[in-house]
Design a protein around this motif. Structure first.
Motif, PDB file in Angstrom:
ATOM      1  N   THR A  12       0.837  -1.195   0.000  1.00  0.00           N
ATOM      2  CA  THR A  12       0.000   0.000   0.000  1.00  0.00           C
ATOM      3  C   THR A  12       0.864   1.234   0.000  1.00  0.00           C
ATOM      4  N   SER A  13       0.307   2.317  -0.490  1.00  0.00           N
ATOM      5  CA  SER A  13       0.998   3.584  -0.500  1.00  0.00           C
ATOM      6  C   SER A  13       0.287   4.509   0.462  1.00  0.00           C
ATOM      7  N   PHE A  14       1.080   5.251   1.259  1.00  0.00           N
ATOM      8  CA  PHE A  14       0.490   6.127   2.258  1.00  0.00           C
ATOM      9  C   PHE A  14       0.684   7.560   1.840  1.00  0.00           C
ATOM     10  N   SER A  15      -0.361   8.336   1.977  1.00  0.00           N
ATOM     11  CA  SER A  15      -0.236   9.755   1.686  1.00  0.00           C
ATOM     12  C   SER A  15       0.157  10.462   2.958  1.00  0.00           C
ATOM     13  N   SER A  16       0.738  11.597   2.816  1.00  0.00           N
ATOM     14  CA  SER A  16       1.167  12.318   4.004  1.00  0.00           C
ATOM     15  C   SER A  16       0.074  13.263   4.431  1.00  0.00           C
ATOM     16  N   GLY A  17      -0.668  12.875   5.465  1.00  0.00           N
ATOM     17  CA  GLY A  17      -1.735  13.720   5.998  1.00  0.00           C
ATOM     18  C   GLY A  17      -1.249  14.518   7.183  1.00  0.00           C
ATOM     19  N   ALA A  18      -0.331  13.972   7.984  1.00  0.00           N
ATOM     20  CA  ALA A  18       0.216  14.673   9.148  1.00  0.00           C
ATOM     21  C   ALA A  18       1.613  15.139   8.796  1.00  0.00           C
ATOM     22  N   PRO A  19       1.967  16.330   9.240  1.00  0.00           N
ATOM     23  CA  PRO A  19       3.287  16.834   8.899  1.00  0.00           C
ATOM     24  C   PRO A  19       4.381  16.036   9.584  1.00  0.00           C
ATOM     25  N   GLY A  20       5.410  15.658   8.814  1.00  0.00           N
ATOM     26  CA  GLY A  20       6.600  15.064   9.390  1.00  0.00           C
ATOM     27  C   GLY A  20       6.634  13.563   9.375  1.00  0.00           C
ATOM     28  N   ASN A  21       5.518  12.839   9.644  1.00  0.00           N
ATOM     29  CA  ASN A  21       5.637  11.389   9.748  1.00  0.00           C
ATOM     30  C   ASN A  21       4.490  10.640   9.083  1.00  0.00           C
ATOM     31  N   GLY A  22       3.953  11.112   8.030  1.00  0.00           N
ATOM     32  CA  GLY A  22       2.922  10.375   7.309  1.00  0.00           C
ATOM     33  C   GLY A  22       1.535  10.674   7.824  1.00  0.00           C
ATOM     34  N   CYS A  23       0.647   9.697   7.685  1.00  0.00           N
ATOM     35  CA  CYS A  23      -0.764   9.886   8.048  1.00  0.00           C
ATOM     36  C   CYS A  23      -0.959   9.848   9.549  1.00  0.00           C
ATOM     37  N   ALA A  24      -2.026  10.466   9.970  1.00  0.00           N
ATOM     38  CA  ALA A  24      -2.409  10.375  11.372  1.00  0.00           C
ATOM     39  C   ALA A  24      -2.931   8.971  11.616  1.00  0.00           C
ATOM     40  N   ALA A  26      -5.448   7.755  13.058  1.00  0.00           N
ATOM     41  CA  ALA A  26      -6.899   7.571  12.906  1.00  0.00           C
ATOM     42  C   ALA A  26      -7.279   7.413  11.441  1.00  0.00           C
ATOM     43  N   GLU A  27      -6.487   7.927  10.506  1.00  0.00           N
ATOM     44  CA  GLU A  27      -6.807   7.874   9.086  1.00  0.00           C
ATOM     45  C   GLU A  27      -6.380   6.561   8.448  1.00  0.00           C
ATOM     46  N   LEU A  28      -5.584   5.740   9.131  1.00  0.00           N
ATOM     47  CA  LEU A  28      -5.081   4.497   8.564  1.00  0.00           C
ATOM     48  C   LEU A  28      -6.061   3.365   8.828  1.00  0.00           C
ATOM     49  N   SER A  29      -6.141   2.500   7.851  1.00  0.00           N
ATOM     50  CA  SER A  29      -6.986   1.319   8.044  1.00  0.00           C
ATOM     51  C   SER A  29      -6.222   0.317   8.900  1.00  0.00           C
ATOM     52  N   ASP A  30      -6.919  -0.685   9.365  1.00  0.00           N
ATOM     53  CA  ASP A  30      -6.272  -1.717  10.185  1.00  0.00           C
ATOM     54  C   ASP A  30      -5.204  -2.456   9.394  1.00  0.00           C
ATOM     55  N   MET A  31      -5.468  -2.691   8.105  1.00  0.00           N
ATOM     56  CA  MET A  31      -4.506  -3.397   7.273  1.00  0.00           C
ATOM     57  C   MET A  31      -3.244  -2.538   7.082  1.00  0.00           C
ATOM     58  N   ASP A  32      -3.427  -1.207   6.902  1.00  0.00           N
ATOM     59  CA  ASP A  32      -2.261  -0.318   6.758  1.00  0.00           C
ATOM     60  C   ASP A  32      -1.440  -0.301   8.048  1.00  0.00           C
ATOM     61  N   LYS A  33      -2.139  -0.261   9.182  1.00  0.00           N
ATOM     62  CA  LYS A  33      -1.427  -0.264  10.480  1.00  0.00           C
ATOM     63  C   LYS A  33      -0.642  -1.553  10.652  1.00  0.00           C
ATOM     64  N   ASP A  34      -1.268  -2.690  10.266  1.00  0.00           N
ATOM     65  CA  ASP A  34      -0.568  -3.983  10.378  1.00  0.00           C
ATOM     66  C   ASP A  34       0.663  -4.007   9.476  1.00  0.00           C
ATOM     67  N   ASN A  35       0.512  -3.467   8.249  1.00  0.00           N
ATOM     68  CA  ASN A  35       1.656  -3.418   7.324  1.00  0.00           C
ATOM     69  C   ASN A  35       2.784  -2.544   7.899  1.00  0.00           C
ATOM     70  N   LEU A  36       2.409  -1.395   8.476  1.00  0.00           N
ATOM     71  CA  LEU A  36       3.423  -0.510   9.078  1.00  0.00           C
ATOM     72  C   LEU A  36       4.107  -1.175  10.267  1.00  0.00           C
ATOM     73  N   ARG A  37       3.345  -1.873  11.091  1.00  0.00           N
ATOM     74  CA  ARG A  37       3.942  -2.576  12.239  1.00  0.00           C
ATOM     75  C   ARG A  37       4.912  -3.657  11.760  1.00  0.00           C
ATOM     76  N   PHE A  38       4.509  -4.376  10.710  1.00  0.00           N
ATOM     77  CA  PHE A  38       5.367  -5.413  10.143  1.00  0.00           C
ATOM     78  C   PHE A  38       6.652  -4.785   9.593  1.00  0.00           C
ATOM     79  N   GLU A  39       6.503  -3.673   8.855  1.00  0.00           N
ATOM     80  CA  GLU A  39       7.666  -2.981   8.295  1.00  0.00           C
ATOM     81  C   GLU A  39       8.567  -2.453   9.405  1.00  0.00           C
ATOM     82  N   LEU A  40       7.975  -1.898  10.475  1.00  0.00           N
ATOM     83  CA  LEU A  40       8.756  -1.400  11.617  1.00  0.00           C
ATOM     84  C   LEU A  40       9.517  -2.539  12.279  1.00  0.00           C
ATOM     85  N   ALA A  41       8.871  -3.679  12.453  1.00  0.00           N
ATOM     86  CA  ALA A  41       9.538  -4.833  13.066  1.00  0.00           C
ATOM     87  C   ALA A  41      10.711  -5.291  12.205  1.00  0.00           C
ATOM     88  N   LYS A  42      10.520  -5.308  10.871  1.00  0.00           N
ATOM     89  CA  LYS A  42      11.618  -5.690   9.979  1.00  0.00           C
ATOM     90  C   LYS A  42      12.776  -4.694  10.088  1.00  0.00           C
TER      91      LYS A  42
END
Length: 182
Positions: A12-24, A26-42
């Motif tokens: 997935t591609s994330f748009s930058s809604g919050a300044p400095g670190n991507g989307c807020a 609350a704007e992310l879906s559960d699947m996007d959050k899971d993908n980000l957590r997986f990427e952070l863990a990697k």
């Protein structure tokens, strides 16, 4: 999302809604959050692996330095030497050197140097003359005869004849006058 240096892409591609670190969040879906957590863990796992590799490389480098006879002081000396070379080639150092050279070549500085050199020569000459004078005086004193041995006191004048001297009479009058005043 394509991260440089990781070689992976995110589905997935994330748009930058919050300044400095991507989307807020609350704007992310559960699947996007899971993908980000997986990427952070990697990423955290890669960081941990890179730290271990770096630590191993540092140990190997220290071992090689030790085998070559290069101790920590040698490394420090090399670092200081490189740092001093960098300072000498830096713009502020070169500017300051040029200014100091200009000052050193100025007529005021040249006259001051000449005056101080002349004062040094005059002072040196004066001190040399004082030394010569002291040496001469000591040589003269060495040439003088030593004083004769102390003389023993011998009475050249007898006590009865002293009583008739003017000094004794004036002393006698002073003592006598002091007695009467009491």
């Amino acid at each position: 999302m394509n991260r440089p240096g990781l070689g992976g892409t995110s589905p997935t591609s994330f748009s930058s809604g919050a300044p400095g670190n991507g989307c807020a969040p609350a704007e992310l879906s559960d699947m996007d959050k899971d993908n980000l957590r997986f990427e952070l863990a990697k990423m955290e796992e890669e960081i941990h692996t890179l730290r271990e590799v770096l630590l191993t490389k540092e140990r190997d480098a220290a071992d090689i330095r030790r085998q070559l006879g290069l101790g920590p002081l040698t490394n420090l000396k090399e670092n200081l030497s490189k740092g001093w070379q960098e300072v000498q080639t830096s713009s502020p150092y070169l500017t300051a050197s040029a200014v100091l050279d200009d000052i050193n070549q100025s007529s005021v500085c040249v006259r001051t140097k000449e005056g101080l050199a002349h004062a040094g020569h005059v002072t040196s000459s004066a001190l040399s003359n004082v030394g010569v004078a002291i040496t001469r005086r000591l040589a003269q004193m060495r040439a003088l005869p030593l004083p004769s041995p102390p003389r023993t006191l011998s009475h050249t004048v007898s006590v009865p004849s002293m009583r008739h001297s003017s000094t004794f009479k004036s002393f006698e009058e002073m003592v006598g006058g002091a007695k009467k005043r009491r």
